[in-house]
Design a protein around this motif. Structure first.
Motif, mmCIF file in Angstrom:
data_model
loop_
_atom_site.group_PDB
_atom_site.id
_atom_site.type_symbol
_atom_site.label_atom_id
_atom_site.label_comp_id
_atom_site.label_asym_id
_atom_site.label_seq_id
_atom_site.Cartn_x
_atom_site.Cartn_y
_atom_site.Cartn_z
ATOM 1 N N UNK A 1 35.168 37.029 35.203
ATOM 2 C CA UNK A 1 35.294 37.317 36.638
ATOM 3 C C UNK A 1 34.007 36.957 37.374
ATOM 4 N N UNK A 2 32.884 37.335 36.780
ATOM 5 C CA UNK A 2 31.601 37.065 37.436
ATOM 6 C C UNK A 2 31.379 35.560 37.586
ATOM 7 N N UNK A 3 31.691 34.823 36.508
ATOM 8 C CA UNK A 3 31.478 33.377 36.560
ATOM 9 C C UNK A 3 32.401 32.727 37.594
ATOM 10 N N UNK A 4 33.648 33.112 37.572
ATOM 11 C CA UNK A 4 34.606 32.431 38.438
ATOM 12 C C UNK A 4 34.428 32.814 39.912
ATOM 13 N N UNK A 5 33.634 33.851 40.164
ATOM 14 C CA UNK A 5 33.402 34.197 41.565
ATOM 15 C C UNK A 5 32.679 33.071 42.292
ATOM 16 N N UNK A 6 32.033 32.199 41.540
ATOM 17 C CA UNK A 6 31.344 31.067 42.178
ATOM 18 C C UNK A 6 32.299 29.928 42.515
ATOM 19 N N UNK A 7 33.536 30.026 42.041
ATOM 20 C CA UNK A 7 34.464 28.912 42.267
ATOM 21 C C UNK A 7 34.816 28.739 43.738
ATOM 22 N N UNK A 8 34.834 29.863 44.474
ATOM 23 C CA UNK A 8 35.171 29.766 45.896
ATOM 24 C C UNK A 8 34.215 28.812 46.598
ATOM 25 N N UNK A 9 32.957 28.889 46.192
ATOM 26 C CA UNK A 9 31.959 28.006 46.796
ATOM 27 C C UNK A 9 32.114 26.579 46.268
ATOM 28 N N UNK A 10 32.308 26.470 44.983
ATOM 29 C CA UNK A 10 32.357 25.143 44.374
ATOM 30 C C UNK A 10 33.581 24.347 44.806
ATOM 31 N N UNK A 11 34.683 25.047 45.003
ATOM 32 C CA UNK A 11 35.920 24.340 45.341
ATOM 33 C C UNK A 11 36.196 24.344 46.842
ATOM 34 N N UNK A 12 35.241 24.835 47.621
ATOM 35 C CA UNK A 12 35.414 24.837 49.076
ATOM 36 C C UNK A 12 35.703 23.406 49.539
ATOM 37 N N UNK A 13 36.550 23.210 50.500
ATOM 38 C CA UNK A 13 37.142 24.227 51.384
ATOM 39 C C UNK A 13 38.438 24.835 50.845
ATOM 40 N N UNK A 14 38.742 24.616 49.585
ATOM 41 C CA UNK A 14 40.010 25.127 49.069
ATOM 42 C C UNK A 14 39.863 26.596 48.666
ATOM 43 N N UNK A 15 40.665 27.468 49.228
ATOM 44 C CA UNK A 15 40.615 28.877 48.834
ATOM 45 C C UNK A 15 41.012 29.054 47.364
ATOM 46 N N UNK A 16 40.381 30.016 46.736
ATOM 47 C CA UNK A 16 40.602 30.261 45.308
ATOM 48 C C UNK A 16 40.890 31.746 45.104
ATOM 49 N N UNK A 17 41.835 32.056 44.236
ATOM 50 C CA UNK A 17 42.025 33.452 43.835
ATOM 51 C C UNK A 17 41.935 33.543 42.312
ATOM 52 N N UNK A 18 41.389 34.637 41.853
ATOM 53 C CA UNK A 18 41.307 34.917 40.415
ATOM 54 C C UNK A 18 42.054 36.227 40.188
ATOM 55 N N UNK A 19 43.027 36.232 39.300
ATOM 56 C CA UNK A 19 43.731 37.477 38.998
ATOM 57 C C UNK A 19 43.769 37.692 37.487
ATOM 58 N N UNK A 20 43.965 38.910 37.100
ATOM 59 C CA UNK A 20 44.018 39.281 35.700
ATOM 60 C C UNK A 20 43.105 40.476 35.474
ATOM 61 N N UNK A 21 43.049 40.980 34.277
ATOM 62 C CA UNK A 21 43.672 40.450 33.056
ATOM 63 C C UNK A 21 45.150 40.789 32.954
ATOM 64 N N UNK A 22 45.914 39.835 32.417
ATOM 65 C CA UNK A 22 47.342 39.996 32.194
ATOM 66 C C UNK A 22 47.652 39.835 30.718
ATOM 67 N N UNK A 23 48.819 40.315 30.307
ATOM 68 C CA UNK A 23 49.301 39.905 28.982
ATOM 69 C C UNK A 23 49.414 38.374 28.954
ATOM 70 N N UNK A 24 49.462 37.820 27.767
ATOM 71 C CA UNK A 24 49.366 36.356 27.644
ATOM 72 C C UNK A 24 50.710 35.678 27.916
ATOM 73 N N UNK A 25 51.217 35.852 29.117
ATOM 74 C CA UNK A 25 52.527 35.290 29.459
ATOM 75 C C UNK A 25 52.553 33.772 29.310
ATOM 76 N N UNK A 26 51.474 33.127 29.673
ATOM 77 C CA UNK A 26 51.493 31.660 29.722
ATOM 78 C C UNK A 26 51.234 31.021 28.361
ATOM 79 N N UNK A 27 51.063 31.839 27.335
ATOM 80 C CA UNK A 27 50.708 31.274 26.035
ATOM 81 C C UNK A 27 51.705 31.688 24.958
#
Lengths: 220, 111
Positions: free
Chosen positions: A189-215
């Motif tokens: 979470x801490x690392x990905x909080x920088x993604x909003x800046x790096x991927x600007x102007x594209x908004x970014x959301x980080x969600x989880x933790x979830x069960x491993x639905x996608x795997x």
């Protein structure tokens, strides 16, 4: 219908260790063990359409199960099967299930979504020409998403133990699912909080933790 | 000559799920503008990170529920009885996966 043919609703597959019968998410569940795999099922589950309430109910139940188990592979929504068929399925796919449980053990899924800047773009008119154009557009979106996911991967490279990329549409550029160790969720979470800046102007959301639905492997 | 007789307690029918407005997974608006936080200027400082809030909590939760549960498709189950002159002749149990092809097939494995 004979008792053996009675259909069970499958919530997921788990590491051994769950109680034979227990209550989770408001449902009376039982466990069917075949070798090193346990299936968590419910008898008498009402058949429902995938309404918001039904989906949220299943999501909450699976989250509850994941919290009780070291490894959980959630089943698809609407997975009804007889006990005999379920046992046969586990026997036939035992190695794959065991491998998949090993992949998700003590890990959680984190989800990164990157959106288009600005208001949602209305979906274009479906092309009248052919499905080919539609499929080619989907492939193009996948290529773009794969390239953008690389930027995200650089941020969490050592934390993401598995990755799945889904191209988006209609305002959602892409979704990236990462499998992360339970004890690395806060760091992720801490690392990905920088993604909003790096991927600007594209908004970014980080969600989880979830069960491993996608795997989860495709079993049925 | 024959009739389809769907059993009463039958499968989920995702195609008939109503798509109501609050089910939308599409962000509807610009991120709300936030008032700048008073800050002492420092010449070497990097610009503050852009924090994007484009979904409220309930929308974000619903988006995750939909992604997590429906992204890889749903199982459809149905029982069909073919009958002639009120005599049941053929029982057909269907269990089908309804899913976008690229969710379950390898990307390079298609025609």
């Amino acid at each position: 219908m004979a008792g053996g043919d009675r259909e069970l609703y499958v919530y997921g597959f788990s590491d051994p260790g769950l109680p034979r019968r227990f209550r989770a998410g408001g449902h009376n569940l039982r466990v069917i063990t075949v070798g090193d795999v346990e299936a968590v099922v419910e008898a008498g589950h009402a058949r429902t359409r995938p309404t918001r309430e039904a989906l949220e109910d299943q999501h909450a139940t699976v989250a509850d199960l994941a919290a009780r188990s070291t490894a959980l592979l959630p089943a698809r929504f609407g997975s009804f099967v007889t006990e005999a068929a379920l046992r046969a399925l586990i026997v036939n796919h035992q190695p794959r299930l065991v491998d998949s449980l090993a992949l998700v053990r003590d890990r959680r899924q984190m989800t990164v979504r990157v959106f288009d800047e600005g208001p949602a773009i209305p979906p274009p008119e479906a092309p009248r020409s052919s499905g080919t154009a539609y499929l080619e557009a989907r492939r193009a979106r996948l290529r773009r998403a794969t390239a953008e996911a690389e930027q995200i991967r650089r941020v969490v490279n050592d934390l993401a133990l598995a990755e799945r990329i889904e191209p988006g549409e209609h305002g959602l550029r892409l979704t990236v699912f990462h499998l992360v160790s339970n004890d690395a969720v806060d760091t992720y979470r801490a690392r990905t909080s920088s993604l909003a800046e790096q991927l600007a102007p594209h908004p970014v959301t980080i969600t989880g933790p979830w069960p491993a639905f996608a795997f989860v492997p495709d079993l049925f | 000559l024959s009739r389809k007789q769907p059993a009463p307690r039958r499968a989920p029918r995702p195609g008939r799920a109503k798509a109501t407005g609050h089910h939308s997974t599409i962000p509807k608006a610009h991120p709300p503008h936030r008032a700048p936080i008073p800050h002492p200027p420092r010449s070497h400082e990097r610009p503050p990170p852009r924090v994007a809030h484009i979904l409220d909590n309930s929308e974000a939760s619903l988006l995750d529920v939909l992604d997590n549960l429906l992204n890889r498709g749903v199982m459809l189950n149905a029982d069909i009885v073919l009958a002639l002159a009120d005599v049941d002749l053929i029982y057909l149990r269907l269990s089908a996966l309804l899913c976008a092809a690229d969710r379950v097939l390898p990307d390079d494995g298609r025609r």
